[in-house]
Each structure stands twice: as C-alpha cells, then as structure tokens.
Design a protein around this motif. Structure first.
Motif, PDB file in Angstrom:
ATOM      1  N   PHE A 126       1.101  -1.496   0.315  1.00 52.96           N
ATOM      2  CA  PHE A 126       0.145   0.221  -0.342  1.00 52.96           C
ATOM      3  C   PHE A 126       1.337   1.469  -0.126  1.00 52.96           C
ATOM      4  N   ASP A 127       2.232   1.016   0.249  1.00 53.14           N
ATOM      5  CA  ASP A 127       2.745   2.104   0.027  1.00 53.14           C
ATOM      6  C   ASP A 127       2.760   2.890  -1.657  1.00 53.14           C
ATOM      7  N   GLY A 128       2.720   4.109  -1.730  1.00 52.33           N
ATOM      8  CA  GLY A 128       2.371   4.666  -2.877  1.00 52.33           C
ATOM      9  C   GLY A 128       0.961   4.672  -3.193  1.00 52.33           C
ATOM     10  N   ILE A 129       0.228   4.617  -2.480  1.00 55.81           N
ATOM     11  CA  ILE A 129      -1.121   3.967  -2.435  1.00 55.81           C
ATOM     12  C   ILE A 129      -1.781   5.448  -2.832  1.00 55.81           C
ATOM     13  N   GLU A 130      -1.189   6.635  -2.031  1.00 54.24           N
ATOM     14  CA  GLU A 130      -2.147   8.186  -2.823  1.00 54.24           C
ATOM     15  C   GLU A 130      -1.545   8.802  -4.075  1.00 54.24           C
ATOM     16  N   GLU A 131      -0.213   8.668  -4.659  1.00 59.89           N
ATOM     17  CA  GLU A 131       0.166   8.847  -5.385  1.00 59.89           C
ATOM     18  C   GLU A 131      -1.113   8.295  -6.846  1.00 59.89           C
ATOM     19  N   THR A 132      -1.185   6.450  -6.155  1.00 58.75           N
ATOM     20  CA  THR A 132      -1.809   5.900  -7.249  1.00 58.75           C
ATOM     21  C   THR A 132      -3.304   6.248  -7.701  1.00 58.75           C
ATOM     22  N   PHE A 133      -4.059   6.456  -6.439  1.00 57.99           N
ATOM     23  CA  PHE A 133      -4.567   7.580  -6.462  1.00 57.99           C
ATOM     24  C   PHE A 133      -4.955   8.716  -7.403  1.00 57.99           C
ATOM     25  N   GLY A 134      -4.596   9.316  -7.054  1.00 58.49           N
ATOM     26  CA  GLY A 134      -3.888  10.454  -7.604  1.00 58.49           C
ATOM     27  C   GLY A 134      -4.075  10.454  -9.148  1.00 58.49           C
ATOM     28  N   VAL A 135      -3.261   9.424  -9.625  1.00 58.34           N
ATOM     29  CA  VAL A 135      -3.329   9.828 -10.942  1.00 58.34           C
ATOM     30  C   VAL A 135      -4.612   7.995 -11.652  1.00 58.34           C
ATOM     31  N   ILE A 136      -5.548   7.179 -11.463  1.00 58.88           N
ATOM     32  CA  ILE A 136      -6.346   7.112 -12.132  1.00 58.88           C
ATOM     33  C   ILE A 136      -7.895   7.842 -11.209  1.00 58.88           C
ATOM     34  N   SER A 137      -7.513   8.469 -10.190  1.00 62.59           N
ATOM     35  CA  SER A 137      -8.387   9.616 -10.108  1.00 62.59           C
ATOM     36  C   SER A 137      -8.671  11.097 -11.595  1.00 62.59           C
ATOM     37  N   SER A 138      -7.922  11.353 -11.256  1.00 62.75           N
ATOM     38  CA  SER A 138      -7.513  12.946 -12.237  1.00 62.75           C
ATOM     39  C   SER A 138      -7.165  11.822 -13.627  1.00 62.75           C
ATOM     40  N   VAL A 139      -7.350  11.226 -14.351  1.00 62.09           N
ATOM     41  CA  VAL A 139      -7.321  10.898 -15.428  1.00 62.09           C
ATOM     42  C   VAL A 139      -9.257   9.968 -16.229  1.00 62.09           C
ATOM     43  N   GLU A 140      -9.669   9.515 -14.685  1.00 66.02           N
ATOM     44  CA  GLU A 140     -11.197   9.125 -15.551  1.00 66.02           C
ATOM     45  C   GLU A 140     -11.570  10.147 -15.252  1.00 66.02           C
ATOM     46  N   ALA A 141     -11.822  11.378 -13.893  1.00 63.08           N
ATOM     47  CA  ALA A 141     -11.830  12.591 -14.107  1.00 63.08           C
ATOM     48  C   ALA A 141     -11.907  13.231 -15.560  1.00 63.08           C
ATOM     49  N   LYS A 154      -3.230  -4.993  -7.200  1.00 65.94           N
ATOM     50  CA  LYS A 154      -1.669  -6.285  -6.808  1.00 65.94           C
ATOM     51  C   LYS A 154      -2.489  -5.196  -4.978  1.00 65.94           C
ATOM     52  N   CYS A 155      -2.978  -3.669  -4.393  1.00 68.16           N
ATOM     53  CA  CYS A 155      -3.030  -3.466  -2.893  1.00 68.16           C
ATOM     54  C   CYS A 155      -4.805  -4.212  -3.076  1.00 68.16           C
ATOM     55  N   GLN A 156      -5.816  -4.612  -3.737  1.00 69.77           N
ATOM     56  CA  GLN A 156      -7.074  -5.068  -4.135  1.00 69.77           C
ATOM     57  C   GLN A 156      -6.277  -6.442  -3.110  1.00 69.77           C
ATOM     58  N   SER A 157      -5.474  -7.226  -3.902  1.00 72.03           N
ATOM     59  CA  SER A 157      -5.195  -8.455  -3.472  1.00 72.03           C
ATOM     60  C   SER A 157      -4.746  -8.645  -2.065  1.00 72.03           C
ATOM     61  N   ALA A 158      -3.923  -7.848  -1.899  1.00 70.42           N
ATOM     62  CA  ALA A 158      -3.431  -7.990  -0.293  1.00 70.42           C
ATOM     63  C   ALA A 158      -4.518  -6.934   0.228  1.00 70.42           C
ATOM     64  N   LEU A 159      -5.161  -6.810   0.145  1.00 73.38           N
ATOM     65  CA  LEU A 159      -6.637  -6.334   1.102  1.00 73.38           C
ATOM     66  C   LEU A 159      -7.522  -7.925   1.451  1.00 73.38           C
ATOM     67  N   ALA A 160      -7.607  -8.071   0.309  1.00 71.49           N
ATOM     68  CA  ALA A 160      -8.324  -9.778   0.559  1.00 71.49           C
ATOM     69  C   ALA A 160      -7.298 -10.353   1.980  1.00 71.49           C
ATOM     70  N   THR A 161      -6.412 -10.078   1.886  1.00 73.95           N
ATOM     71  CA  THR A 161      -5.296 -11.006   2.806  1.00 73.95           C
ATOM     72  C   THR A 161      -5.771 -10.431   4.858  1.00 73.95           C
ATOM     73  N   VAL A 162      -5.826  -9.091   4.751  1.00 75.66           N
ATOM     74  CA  VAL A 162      -6.588  -8.403   5.805  1.00 75.66           C
ATOM     75  C   VAL A 162      -7.330  -9.178   6.116  1.00 75.66           C
ATOM     76  N   PHE A 163      -8.642  -8.898   5.021  1.00 73.75           N
ATOM     77  CA  PHE A 163      -9.449  -9.652   5.872  1.00 73.75           C
ATOM     78  C   PHE A 163      -9.822 -11.078   5.691  1.00 73.75           C
ATOM     79  N   GLN A 164      -9.277 -12.026   5.987  1.00 69.98           N
ATOM     80  CA  GLN A 164      -9.133 -13.144   6.520  1.00 69.98           C
ATOM     81  C   GLN A 164      -9.197 -13.114   8.006  1.00 69.98           C
ATOM     82  N   GLN A 165      -8.311 -12.135   7.911  1.00 70.45           N
ATOM     83  CA  GLN A 165      -7.999 -12.052   9.662  1.00 70.45           C
ATOM     84  C   GLN A 165      -9.119 -11.200  10.823  1.00 70.45           C
TER      85      GLN A 165
END
Length: 194
Positions: free
Chosen positions: A89-104, A147-158
């Motif tokens: 999840f490191d860098g998720i802010e930048e990832t959000f910014g790229v996806i959000s601005s391009v989709e907008a 990749k973050c969505q897949s990793a979040l699935a492991t968080v929700f296993q706990q």
C-alpha cells in the motif's frame, strides 16, 4: 470521525451468453446484499483497527475517536486487533491521484472542451494533472491498485470488519474550506463498502 468497512466483494455480472435474462432483469444489477449475518452478535465479529499509512495526519479528535471505538468494542466482547495495511500500500496516494485525475478527465471531457473557464480551480487542477499522465503511467497505477486489492483480501482473512478513520479531524468552521480526504481515498480505490 471513524468509519466501518466491510469486506469488498468482486461481483461478476451475468452475461447474455451464459445466462438467460428476462426482460425485467436485463441490464439491472443484482440487489446489494450484506455479507454479514443478520442476527450476529458483536462477539461473532473479528474487528480490525486499521490506522492506514496516513495515521500521522490524524488530529487528536480522530485519534481519540478511534481509540474509544476500539475500547468500547472490546469491552462489548468483540475480538479487536490491529490490522495494518501491507507494505504494497506504500504509494497508494499517488496511485489514487493518477487514476482519479485521468478518470475525471474522461468524465469531464465535454465540460473541459466547451466550458473550461467556468470550471472551478480544483477541477482545472485535476484536468491539468491528468494531462501529465501518459497511458503507461495510468496502466502502472491500475496495476498497483489491483495488487493492493489482492493484499486487502489477505487483511480480511484475519478480520470481518475494519474500523478506520474517515477524516483527519473536525470539519472546518467556514463554508469554503474542505478538509483532507486522505483517509477516504484508499477505501474508494479498493471499492470497500462503508
């Protein structure tokens, strides 16, 4: 100033080839159903406290609200534990910014083309940011989000539910300022239900 997130579910919509759709259901999404039992006791839930990578931005009232929620849930008999986000999840802010601005920029193409001077500064800034991202940067951001969505699935296993800050602190006193949405961006990108 805390929020509760429920495990995201990836849905597969019926295709016309594999499923026969009646005229009344054609084109409609199935009704949203809860993944939590309707008669569940608080003791039945594994609750994760997720401070996120942005915890250092939480103001004292947000810290207090999250700590209070964790203590109250534990006192009520819930199984409460820390649920840190994995390093992916490191860098998720930048990832959000790229996806959000391009989709907008795609969603607002007509307005940008025909009414740019009338758009507020936030939208113009977002459109300018989107213009700086080429397709390969957008594709890398999409790959990171997956990749973050897949990793979040492991968080929700706990845990069954995550308790996480929803805002950095109290709302601004004036009617012009907007507080940071830093605690919402990750969950928006992960398609989590609140």
């Amino acid at each position: 100033s805390t929020g509760c997130l429920v495990r995201p579910r990836i849905r597969r919509w019926p295709s016309a080839r594999s499923t026969s759709l009646s005229p009344t259901s054609r084109g409609r999404r199935p009704a949203r159903t809860s993944s939590l039992p309707s008669q569940a006791s608080i003791r039945d839930f594994r609750i994760g406290i997720c401070r996120t990578h942005n915890w250092q931005q939480a103001q004292p009232e947000t810290v207090e609200a999250l700590e209070h929620a964790a203590k109250a849930l534990a006192a009520a008999g819930a199984s409460v534990s820390e649920a840190p986000l994995p390093p992916v999840f490191d860098g998720i802010e930048e990832t959000f910014g790229v996806i959000s601005s391009v989709e907008a920029s795609h969603a607002l193409a007509h307005e940008a083309r025909d009414h740019m001077p009338k758009l507020n500064s936030w939208i113009r800034d977002s459109l300018a940011a989107a213009a700086r991202h080429d397709q390969s940067r957008f594709d890398r951001a999409q790959g990171h989000a997956i990749k973050c969505q897949s990793a979040l699935a492991t968080v929700f296993q706990q845990c069954d539910v995550l308790i996480t800050p929803s805002t950095i602190g109290e709302a601004p006193a004036d009617l012009v300022s907007i507080s940071s949405s830093v605690f919402n961006r990750t969950w928006t990108l992960m398609h989590c239900r609140v």
